[in-house]
Design a protein around this motif. Structure first.
Motif, PDB file in Angstrom:
ATOM      1  N   ARG A 121     -17.249 -12.863 -34.506  1.00 56.73           N
ATOM      2  CA  ARG A 121     -16.091 -11.998 -34.752  1.00 56.73           C
ATOM      3  C   ARG A 121     -16.118 -11.500 -36.203  1.00 56.73           C
ATOM      4  O   ARG A 121     -15.830 -10.333 -36.475  1.00 56.73           O
ATOM      5  N   PHE A 171      -6.360 -10.616 -22.338  1.00 59.16           N
ATOM      6  CA  PHE A 171      -6.640  -9.188 -22.497  1.00 59.16           C
ATOM      7  C   PHE A 171      -6.106  -8.670 -23.839  1.00 59.16           C
ATOM      8  O   PHE A 171      -6.753  -7.859 -24.505  1.00 59.16           O
ATOM      9  N   TYR A 172      -4.933  -9.145 -24.214  1.00 53.81           N
ATOM     10  CA  TYR A 172      -4.344  -8.758 -25.502  1.00 53.81           C
ATOM     11  C   TYR A 172      -5.230  -9.239 -26.646  1.00 53.81           C
ATOM     12  O   TYR A 172      -5.490  -8.494 -27.608  1.00 53.81           O
ATOM     13  N   ARG A 221      -8.427  -9.841 -26.626  1.00 55.04           N
ATOM     14  CA  ARG A 221      -9.658  -9.067 -26.703  1.00 55.04           C
ATOM     15  C   ARG A 221      -9.438  -7.725 -27.390  1.00 55.04           C
ATOM     16  O   ARG A 221     -10.291  -7.254 -28.159  1.00 55.04           O
ATOM     17  N   ARG A 222      -8.280  -7.110 -27.116  1.00 53.28           N
ATOM     18  CA  ARG A 222      -7.974  -5.839 -27.805  1.00 53.28           C
ATOM     19  C   ARG A 222      -7.835  -6.033 -29.306  1.00 53.28           C
ATOM     20  O   ARG A 222      -8.119  -5.115 -30.083  1.00 53.28           O
ATOM     21  N   LYS A 223      -7.442  -7.231 -29.695  1.00 51.76           N
ATOM     22  CA  LYS A 223      -7.294  -7.554 -31.113  1.00 51.76           C
ATOM     23  C   LYS A 223      -8.615  -7.997 -31.750  1.00 51.76           C
ATOM     24  O   LYS A 223      -8.653  -8.313 -32.932  1.00 51.76           O
ATOM     25  N   GLY A 224      -9.662  -8.053 -30.941  1.00 52.13           N
ATOM     26  CA  GLY A 224     -10.960  -8.470 -31.470  1.00 52.13           C
ATOM     27  C   GLY A 224     -11.162  -9.968 -31.499  1.00 52.13           C
ATOM     28  O   GLY A 224     -12.151 -10.460 -32.058  1.00 52.13           O
ATOM     29  N   ARG A 276     -14.027 -10.437 -18.925  1.00 50.26           N
ATOM     30  CA  ARG A 276     -13.467 -10.158 -20.242  1.00 50.26           C
ATOM     31  C   ARG A 276     -13.578 -11.328 -21.209  1.00 50.26           C
ATOM     32  O   ARG A 276     -13.249 -11.202 -22.385  1.00 50.26           O
TER      33      ARG A 276
END
Length: 388
Positions: free
Chosen positions: A385, A110-111, A113-116, A146
């Motif tokens: 990305r 999850f972390y 994904r928040r960072k891209g 996710r």
């Protein structure tokens, strides 16, 4: 430049190390500027400490061991802090976590994904390897929702992910259940040469390789074998390669069934010595009540053996074609297993041909090509990305 971080539970997992070695080769072959790092959480699982002895073969790939002890001795807080630390230090473009059972890895996902960062989940689970509950399945749906891509052991694990809502196109690899086929086959061939002409004088054998544990359904195998001998009067033998808590019970069952002289308990051996026992055998039997996969089936098929595998083993759909390279059976139906054991006893001339079919069916699970698929998936995700 692409940077890939793979999180894995334990260093002493030989077939994973083979896969990581091949992934690193594939990444470097495509672009030497790209990088791979495998974060090994610990050295080993307590129940598999013997794997530390697997030092006769080494694999070359970039890795870092986060804790120089047993995985069982590493707390959730330690795992979480160490994984976040190495993630922030390495700053990957793609993160590949191992399943969704470790909440430290899930939080890292999850972390990321928040960072891209793009995320891959490697999954071995299938719908048949454990009892499922509604609330757990709901949580899994949120977790897999996710991720950007998935690597699966085979058909059953891919179908299970699809049942959780994963779209087919996101499953980039559907044959990730690999072994070190080169080492296994070479050691098998070497053992066959040592046996030489004596091999023809030895009784034919069914072989089971693995832990002697209740979930492996070995009582059913023993009783089915006893009935097969009773019906056919053959001189076939049953070989157990492995140790575990059921050994005494199985020895007693063999004696009670009047077949003690036909059953061999070889004991436990490291993976790279197993081919020596396969070389003395003719048909592998895996009768487990449940297996996420069953890599011993890969090992036997690489050696050109036919196989008898229970339907609740994850590998059954991918690797076993009934009447072609072996048979599948209902693990709760002893008579079903007896039928297949009897068939091989009565048709020994079919063993070699079925073994050749095993070689054909196992070919798509070769470690090099599978690793190349994974490396390509990493490149595609990294490119997305960079485009974002």
């Amino acid at each position: 430049m692409m940077r890939v971080l793979i999180v894995h539970n334990q260093l002493w997992a030989h077939y994973k190390s083979k896969l990581f070695h091949e992934i690193d080769r594939a990444i470097q072959w495509a672009d030497p500027a790209d990088e791979l790092l495998v974060a090994q959480i610990a050295l080993y699982e307590a129940s598999r400490k013997v794997m530390q002895n697997d030092d006769t073969i080494t694999y070359d790939y970039p890795y870092q061991v986060l804790f120089e002890r047993s995985l069982d001795q590493v707390s959730f807080r330690e795992r979480r802090e160490a994984l976040f630390r190495i993630f922030n230090e390495y700053q990957p473009d793609v993160l590949n976590i191992t399943g969704y059972f470790d909440w430290a890895q899930v939080l890292l996902m999850f972390y990321a994904r928040r960072k891209g960062v793009k995320v891959v989940i490697s999954s071995e689970s299938s719908s048949v390897d454990h009892n499922r509950s509604g609330w757990k399945e709901t949580i899994k749906k949120v977790i897999v929702g996710r991720a950007n891509a998935f690597f699966c052991f085979g058909k059953t694990s891919a179908e299970y992910l699809e049942s959780l809502g994963v779209v087919k196109s996101a499953i980039k690899v559907r044959n990730a259940a690999v072994i070190d086929e080169q080492v296994i086959r070479q050691r098998y061939d070497d053992a066959k040469k040592e046996l030489g002409n004596n091999a023809n004088a030895v009784s034919k054998k069914f072989v089971y390789v693995g832990r002697l544990a209740p979930e492996k359904n070995l009582n059913t195998l023993m009783l089915a074998f006893a009935q097969t001998l009773k019906k056919t009067g053959s001189d076939w033998q049953l070989l157990f390669v492995g140790g575990g808590p059921e050994k005494d019970n199985l020895e007693q069952l063999a004696a009670d069934s009047g077949i003690a002289g036909k059953v061999i308990f070889a004991g436990g051996f490291p993976w790279y010595q197993v081919p020596g026992w396969l070389a003395q055998s003719d048909v592998l039997v895996l009768p487990s009540k449940s297996e996420p996969w069953g890599l011993v089936v890969n090992e036997a098929m690489v050696c050109g053996l036919p196989v008898i595998v229970s339907e609740t083993c994850g590998c059954a759909d991918d690797l076993v074609r009934d009447g072609v390279n072996g048979f599948t059976f209902d693990h709760m139906q002893q008579a079903d297993l007896e039928k297949h054991l009897t068939w091989f006893v009565q048709n020994p001339d079919r063993i070699a041909g079925m073994g050749q079919e095993s070689l054909k069916l196992i070919a798509p699970f070769a470690s090099g090509p599978v690793a190349a698929q994974m490396a390509e998936a990493y490149r595609e995700l990294a490119a997305k990305r960079w485009e974002a």
